[in-house]
Design a protein around this motif. Structure first.
Motif, PDB file in Angstrom:
ATOM      1  N   TRP A   9      -8.141 -13.967  -0.913  1.00 39.15           N
ATOM      2  CA  TRP A   9      -7.737 -14.387   0.434  1.00 39.15           C
ATOM      3  C   TRP A   9      -6.284 -14.839   0.385  1.00 39.15           C
ATOM      4  O   TRP A   9      -5.972 -15.960   0.007  1.00 39.15           O
ATOM      5  N   GLY A  10      -5.411 -13.930   0.783  1.00 39.49           N
ATOM      6  CA  GLY A  10      -3.991 -14.194   0.692  1.00 39.49           C
ATOM      7  C   GLY A  10      -3.355 -14.586   2.003  1.00 39.49           C
ATOM      8  O   GLY A  10      -4.029 -14.944   2.973  1.00 39.49           O
ATOM      9  N   THR A  11      -2.042 -14.497   2.042  1.00 35.75           N
ATOM     10  CA  THR A  11      -1.283 -14.896   3.230  1.00 35.75           C
ATOM     11  C   THR A  11      -1.501 -13.951   4.400  1.00 35.75           C
ATOM     12  O   THR A  11      -1.693 -14.384   5.531  1.00 35.75           O
ATOM     13  N   SER A  12      -1.485 -12.648   4.130  1.00 40.75           N
ATOM     14  CA  SER A  12      -1.538 -11.668   5.210  1.00 40.75           C
ATOM     15  C   SER A  12      -2.806 -10.842   5.266  1.00 40.75           C
ATOM     16  O   SER A  12      -3.019 -10.106   6.229  1.00 40.75           O
ATOM     17  N   SER A  13      -3.665 -10.936   4.254  1.00 39.53           N
ATOM     18  CA  SER A  13      -4.886 -10.130   4.259  1.00 39.53           C
ATOM     19  C   SER A  13      -6.015 -10.842   3.538  1.00 39.53           C
ATOM     20  O   SER A  13      -5.799 -11.793   2.767  1.00 39.53           O
ATOM     21  N   LEU A  14      -7.218 -10.361   3.805  1.00 40.51           N
ATOM     22  CA  LEU A  14      -8.438 -10.868   3.173  1.00 40.51           C
ATOM     23  C   LEU A  14      -9.189  -9.682   2.584  1.00 40.51           C
ATOM     24  O   LEU A  14      -9.467  -8.701   3.287  1.00 40.51           O
ATOM     25  N   ARG A  15      -9.483  -9.759   1.298  1.00 42.68           N
ATOM     26  CA  ARG A  15     -10.318  -8.749   0.651  1.00 42.68           C
ATOM     27  C   ARG A  15     -11.592  -9.427   0.164  1.00 42.68           C
ATOM     28  O   ARG A  15     -11.538 -10.549  -0.354  1.00 42.68           O
ATOM     29  N   ALA A  16     -12.701  -8.749   0.336  1.00 48.70           N
ATOM     30  CA  ALA A  16     -13.978  -9.299  -0.107  1.00 48.70           C
ATOM     31  C   ALA A  16     -14.727  -8.232  -0.888  1.00 48.70           C
ATOM     32  O   ALA A  16     -14.626  -7.043  -0.596  1.00 48.70           O
ATOM     33  N   ALA A  17     -15.472  -8.667  -1.909  1.00 45.65           N
ATOM     34  CA  ALA A  17     -16.217  -7.727  -2.744  1.00 45.65           C
ATOM     35  C   ALA A  17     -17.550  -8.339  -3.167  1.00 45.65           C
ATOM     36  O   ALA A  17     -17.676  -9.549  -3.342  1.00 45.65           O
ATOM     37  N   ARG A  18     -18.531  -7.458  -3.304  1.00 45.86           N
ATOM     38  CA  ARG A  18     -19.819  -7.829  -3.882  1.00 45.86           C
ATOM     39  C   ARG A  18     -19.838  -7.273  -5.295  1.00 45.86           C
ATOM     40  O   ARG A  18     -19.648  -6.062  -5.502  1.00 45.86           O
ATOM     41  N   ILE A  19     -20.027  -8.160  -6.279  1.00 44.31           N
ATOM     42  CA  ILE A  19     -19.911  -7.779  -7.686  1.00 44.31           C
ATOM     43  C   ILE A  19     -21.236  -8.030  -8.388  1.00 44.31           C
ATOM     44  O   ILE A  19     -21.823  -9.109  -8.281  1.00 44.31           O
ATOM     45  N   ALA A  20     -21.701  -7.010  -9.108  1.00 42.85           N
ATOM     46  CA  ALA A  20     -22.962  -7.111  -9.826  1.00 42.85           C
ATOM     47  C   ALA A  20     -22.845  -8.065 -11.004  1.00 42.85           C
ATOM     48  O   ALA A  20     -21.742  -8.437 -11.434  1.00 42.85           O
ATOM     49  N   ALA A  21     -23.989  -8.433 -11.576  1.00 42.03           N
ATOM     50  CA  ALA A  21     -24.014  -9.375 -12.685  1.00 42.03           C
ATOM     51  C   ALA A  21     -23.247  -8.857 -13.891  1.00 42.03           C
ATOM     52  O   ALA A  21     -22.729  -9.643 -14.689  1.00 42.03           O
ATOM     53  N   ASP A  22     -23.149  -7.511 -14.025  1.00 45.77           N
ATOM     54  CA  ASP A  22     -22.419  -6.944 -15.167  1.00 45.77           C
ATOM     55  C   ASP A  22     -20.947  -6.699 -14.875  1.00 45.77           C
ATOM     56  O   ASP A  22     -20.235  -6.121 -15.701  1.00 45.77           O
ATOM     57  N   GLY A  23     -20.453  -7.136 -13.712  1.00 46.12           N
ATOM     58  CA  GLY A  23     -19.043  -6.996 -13.358  1.00 46.12           C
ATOM     59  C   GLY A  23     -18.706  -5.768 -12.544  1.00 46.12           C
ATOM     60  O   GLY A  23     -17.557  -5.587 -12.138  1.00 46.12           O
ATOM     61  N   THR A  24     -19.690  -4.913 -12.266  1.00 39.67           N
ATOM     62  CA  THR A  24     -19.451  -3.714 -11.464  1.00 39.67           C
ATOM     63  C   THR A  24     -19.225  -4.085 -10.006  1.00 39.67           C
ATOM     64  O   THR A  24     -20.006  -4.860  -9.430  1.00 39.67           O
ATOM     65  N   VAL A  25     -18.167  -3.559  -9.406  1.00 36.04           N
ATOM     66  CA  VAL A  25     -17.917  -3.792  -7.982  1.00 36.04           C
ATOM     67  C   VAL A  25     -18.807  -2.858  -7.177  1.00 36.04           C
ATOM     68  O   VAL A  25     -18.663  -1.638  -7.218  1.00 36.04           O
ATOM     69  N   LEU A  26     -19.753  -3.436  -6.444  1.00 39.28           N
ATOM     70  CA  LEU A  26     -20.734  -2.660  -5.700  1.00 39.28           C
ATOM     71  C   LEU A  26     -20.229  -2.253  -4.326  1.00 39.28           C
ATOM     72  O   LEU A  26     -20.583  -1.193  -3.817  1.00 39.28           O
ATOM     73  N   ASP A  27     -19.405  -3.096  -3.738  1.00 36.93           N
ATOM     74  CA  ASP A  27     -18.892  -2.816  -2.385  1.00 36.93           C
ATOM     75  C   ASP A  27     -17.696  -3.727  -2.142  1.00 36.93           C
ATOM     76  O   ASP A  27     -17.628  -4.831  -2.693  1.00 36.93           O
ATOM     77  N   GLU A  28     -16.753  -3.274  -1.338  1.00 35.30           N
ATOM     78  CA  GLU A  28     -15.619  -4.117  -0.965  1.00 35.30           C
ATOM     79  C   GLU A  28     -15.065  -3.678   0.371  1.00 35.30           C
ATOM     80  O   GLU A  28     -15.275  -2.545   0.807  1.00 35.30           O
ATOM     81  N   HIS A  29     -14.385  -4.579   1.027  1.00 35.91           N
ATOM     82  CA  HIS A  29     -13.727  -4.243   2.294  1.00 35.91           C
ATOM     83  C   HIS A  29     -12.528  -5.156   2.500  1.00 35.91           C
ATOM     84  O   HIS A  29     -12.421  -6.229   1.884  1.00 35.91           O
ATOM     85  N   HIS A  30     -11.616  -4.723   3.354  1.00 35.66           N
ATOM     86  CA  HIS A  30     -10.380  -5.457   3.629  1.00 35.66           C
ATOM     87  C   HIS A  30     -10.316  -5.796   5.112  1.00 35.66           C
ATOM     88  O   HIS A  30     -10.891  -5.105   5.952  1.00 35.66           O
ATOM     89  N   SER A  31      -9.572  -6.839   5.421  1.00 34.13           N
ATOM     90  CA  SER A  31      -9.269  -7.168   6.816  1.00 34.13           C
ATOM     91  C   SER A  31      -7.886  -7.813   6.877  1.00 34.13           C
ATOM     92  O   SER A  31      -7.392  -8.316   5.864  1.00 34.13           O
ATOM     93  N   PRO A  32      -7.242  -7.813   8.051  1.00 34.74           N
ATOM     94  CA  PRO A  32      -5.916  -8.417   8.171  1.00 34.74           C
ATOM     95  C   PRO A  32      -5.951  -9.926   8.369  1.00 34.74           C
ATOM     96  O   PRO A  32      -4.927 -10.525   8.705  1.00 34.74           O
ATOM     97  N   GLU A  33      -7.100 -10.545   8.146  1.00 38.24           N
ATOM     98  CA  GLU A  33      -7.242 -11.973   8.441  1.00 38.24           C
ATOM     99  C   GLU A  33      -6.832 -12.835   7.252  1.00 38.24           C
ATOM    100  O   GLU A  33      -7.608 -13.633   6.733  1.00 38.24           O
TER     101      GLU A  33
END
Length: 301
Positions: A9-33
């Motif tokens: 969650w930075g100054t100009s954008s927000l990125r979010a991710a769902r990460i599995a127990a083994d570190g695999t990124v299962l899903d992610e999305h970005h927004s300008p918030e």
């Protein structure tokens, strides 16, 4: 360790991710918030909207890094002093007691260093360094994180011992758009001209001062020694060359670059021209860093 919901969650954008127990990124999305685009009191609602697609159960772990933990963010996460390792960062996580949905939300602290009696800070880059260390299996190294405010961090024994900030990207933008050079440069940067870029890197080292070297972007065009289309690459080489000129570059030691591929490629090119090997950690270091901190948090002590 269970699944993790991670937020960058930075100054100009927000990125979010769902990460599995083994570190695999299962899903992610970005927004300008980013934090500057969140209205007063609206952080809980923005957070809830960012994670609702995954329907996390109450008590699920969420870690957020970046400027969301600044004074302008949701809640201030005080800086962790250098030297700091994984456990130090985890020990200073600021927890949000009233997070929506009963989620266990922690804000990762930034880092504070000091040189010549003057403080320096970072927020978000510490998480990328943690991720790069774990991804590359390193305990020590020199890490460079190019950007608007470039960071050079020294790591020993998986502890960030200190770092320095260089306003390279911001100075480029100021010279590019708001100086006399803007009248000579084309409206758009265009693709990288490697020869012009390396010429800028070399001239920055020879000139010994950006205040002197920068004017060459005007005079080279004035006397027809550099095409207008090559000037943005040349100016980029000048400011990056100035940043490198100020470093005590290690002989034979590999530098690790973390950041956007297009920008880290420029640093890799510049460093190679100076005989310094460099490799990149990839643009997923943030997610891996937050996962590594979550794993450290939940591991037995």
């Amino acid at each position: 360790m269970h699944e993790l919901i991670a937020l960058d969650w930075g100054t100009s954008s927000l990125r979010a991710a769902r990460i599995a127990a083994d570190g695999t990124v299962l899903d992610e999305h970005h927004s300008p918030e980013g934090i500057l685009n969140v209205a007063a009191g609206a952080f809980p609602a923005v957070f809830a909207a960012a994670v609702e697609r995954w329907q996390p159960a109450p008590g699920a772990l969420c870690l957020a890094g970046g400027m969301v933990g600044s004074r302008q963010g949701w809640r201030e996460a005080p800086y962790c002093p250098c030297p700091s390792g994984f456990a130090d960062l985890v020990g200073r996580i600021t927890w949000v007691p009233d997070a929506p949905g009963g989620l266990r939300l922690g804000l990762v602290p930034g880092l504070q260093a000091e040189a010549h009696g003057v403080p320096d800070v970072m927020r978000g880059e510490e998480t990328q360094i943690v991720g790069a260390l774990d991804l590359l299996g390193l305990d020590d190294g020199l890490f460079v994180l190019p950007g608007t405010h470039s960071k050079w961090a020294r790591v020993r024994g998986r502890r960030i011992e200190g770092f320095s900030t260089f306003m390279t990207g911001e100075v480029y933008a100021l010279l590019r758009r708001h100086s006399i050079l803007a009248r000579t440069l084309p409206p758009e940067d265009g693709p990288l001209d490697e020869a012009a870029f390396l010429r800028g890197v070399g001239h920055a080292r020879q000139a010994g001062s950006l205040l002197h070297a920068a004017f060459s972007a005007r005079t080279l065009a004035l006397f027809g020694q550099l095409d207008a289309g090559a000037l943005p690459s040349y100016l980029s080489g000048l400011v990056i060359g100035e940043e490198l000129r100020s470093q005590a570059l290690p002989t034979g030691q590999e530098v690790v670059l973390i950041g956007a591929p297009a920008l880290t490629a420029r640093y890799q090119l510049a460093l190679r021209s100076l005989g310094v090997p460099a490799r990149t950690a990839g643009d997923h270091a943030t997610w891996h860093g937050l996962w590594t901190l979550a794993r450290t948090l939940e591991s037995p002590r």
